[in-house]
Scaffold this motif. Structure first.
Motif, PDB file in Angstrom:
ATOM      1  N   UNK A   1       0.831  -1.213   0.000  1.00 63.54           N
ATOM      2  CA  UNK A   1       0.000   0.000   0.000  1.00 63.54           C
ATOM      3  C   UNK A   1       0.864   1.261   0.000  1.00 63.54           C
ATOM      4  N   UNK A   2       1.948   1.244   0.744  1.00 66.75           N
ATOM      5  CA  UNK A   2       2.827   2.410   0.764  1.00 66.75           C
ATOM      6  C   UNK A   2       3.446   2.660  -0.602  1.00 66.75           C
ATOM      7  N   UNK A   3       3.825   1.600  -1.299  1.00 64.78           N
ATOM      8  CA  UNK A   3       4.433   1.762  -2.617  1.00 64.78           C
ATOM      9  C   UNK A   3       3.454   2.382  -3.603  1.00 64.78           C
ATOM     10  N   UNK A   4       2.158   2.101  -3.429  1.00 66.48           N
ATOM     11  CA  UNK A   4       1.145   2.733  -4.288  1.00 66.48           C
ATOM     12  C   UNK A   4       1.150   4.251  -4.116  1.00 66.48           C
ATOM     13  N   UNK A   5       1.584   4.694  -2.933  1.00 68.55           N
ATOM     14  CA  UNK A   5       1.619   6.124  -2.632  1.00 68.55           C
ATOM     15  C   UNK A   5       2.977   6.746  -2.941  1.00 68.55           C
ATOM     16  N   UNK A   6       3.901   5.937  -3.455  1.00 68.01           N
ATOM     17  CA  UNK A   6       5.236   6.452  -3.736  1.00 68.01           C
ATOM     18  C   UNK A   6       6.125   6.471  -2.515  1.00 68.01           C
ATOM     19  N   UNK A   7       5.760   5.722  -1.480  1.00 71.84           N
ATOM     20  CA  UNK A   7       6.547   5.647  -0.252  1.00 71.84           C
ATOM     21  C   UNK A   7       7.212   4.277  -0.202  1.00 71.84           C
ATOM     22  N   UNK A   8       8.529   4.264  -0.020  1.00 64.86           N
ATOM     23  CA  UNK A   8       9.258   3.011  -0.109  1.00 64.86           C
ATOM     24  C   UNK A   8       9.897   2.571   1.212  1.00 64.86           C
ATOM     25  N   UNK A   9       9.755   3.390   2.231  1.00 63.62           N
ATOM     26  CA  UNK A   9      10.255   3.015   3.551  1.00 63.62           C
ATOM     27  C   UNK A   9       9.462   3.792   4.599  1.00 63.62           C
ATOM     28  N   UNK A  10       9.424   3.264   5.811  1.00 64.23           N
ATOM     29  CA  UNK A  10       8.600   3.888   6.841  1.00 64.23           C
ATOM     30  C   UNK A  10       9.174   3.630   8.223  1.00 64.23           C
TER      31      UNK A  10
END
Length: 309
Positions: A67-76
């Motif tokens: 889900x994060x990758x769908x938002x352009x986020x690759x780490x958290x």
């Protein structure tokens, strides 16, 4: 540990590891937390009025990464949600809860080192126990910091009871992530919407002001405080803070309000562009981290993209 290199890192992502649910099933009565399935939903009851539907991304690392990758986020940076702070619990029960969460978050980071880092939980209502949990969290589990509430069962964060915890966090180079919870206002916030729209931003600001006016930031200059939700209303109070320090303050601020407001803060993705920019400019760009409060907010709107540019 493998360094994270990513185009976008979300600094405010809540997560509950499997070890938390295992503990709840074993110690339900002692923790005052009930987990049940109802109408296809995973429900969590954490005290009177605190009932939550838990989405799969809050408990499944693979689903969260997708889900994060769908938002352009690759780490958290993973952190426990505030509704499990449970500062009303006896210290031993709270320490048991923190241990299960911290161990589980560390396991998720170990399994997905390119995607996650984690900050843990502390039983802040019992500072002596909190010190033990903090030492183990940093030394054994490799946690980068700890999430605490904006008040601890009604005690503000400048209460001397918490000084030893802050001192140890400073020594261990552990971040203290302050999340607004249990806001001031009591019954006046009982109208639907007032708690989340008004109470939470004001509670975040109150926590930040207690750190500033209570001298905590001056006492622990090496400690990084990470104030969630953009500090709530805090950035908009710089002028009033300056005036108070000049006219009414018993002791002058040791730094300008702009520099004193240099708390490492996050911003919510639903913040309009102008307030978002104001929050960004007050503490300065090196003190600001973008965040979406995932999975509460499931999108990264244009506001964040424009501010980031």
């Amino acid at each position: 540990m493998t360094p994270i290199t990513a185009e976008a890192i979300d600094s405010h992502v809540h997560f509950l590891p499997a070890s938390f649910f295992e503990l709840v099933r074993e110690e339900e009565a002692g923790l005052g937390i009930i987990n049940r399935a109802e109408n296809g939903k995973n429900l969590l009851a954490c005290g009177p009025g605190n009932n939550f539907a838990i989405p799969p991304v809050l408990t499944g690392p693979e689903q969260l990464i997708a889900e994060l990758k769908k938002l352009g986020v690759y780490a958290a940076v993973l952190s426990p949600p505030p509704f499990i702070f449970n500062y009303h619990l006896p210290g031993d029960a709270s320490a048991l809860l923190a241990e299960s969460v911290n161990r589980g978050l560390a396991g998720v980071v170990e399994s997905f080192p390119l995607n996650f880092r984690a900050i843990g939980l502390l039983p802040m209502q019992e500072p002596d126990l909190a010190l033990e949990v903090l030492d183990r969290g940093v030394g054994q589990y490799g946690l980068r910091g700890f999430a605490i509430g904006s008040n601890i069962a009604g005690r503000d964060l400048d209460n001397p009871d918490f000084y030893p915890v802050f001192a140890r966090a400073e020594e261990k180079k552990a971040v203290i992530f302050i999340h607004p919870w249990d806001p001031m206002g009591g019954d006046r916030l009982s109208r639907p919407g007032l708690k989340s729209v008004l109470g939470i931003p004001m509670e975040a600001a109150a926590a930040g002001l207690c750190l500033i006016l209570g001298g905590v930031i001056d006492r622990y200059p090496g400690l990084r405080f990470f104030l969630a939700h953009g500090g709530g209303a805090l950035s908009f109070l710089a002028g009033r803070l300056k005036r108070f320090a000049e006219v009414r303050g018993k002791q002058p601020l040791t730094a300008s309000p702009r520099n004193t407001l240099g708390l490492c803060t996050t911003t919510a993705s639903y913040c309009p562009i102008r307030p978002c920019n104001a929050c960004y400019r007050r503490p300065g760009p090196n003190r600001y981290c973008w965040a979406a409060i995932f999975p509460i907010i499931l999108e990264i709107p244009e506001t964040l993209m424009r501010c980031n540019q």
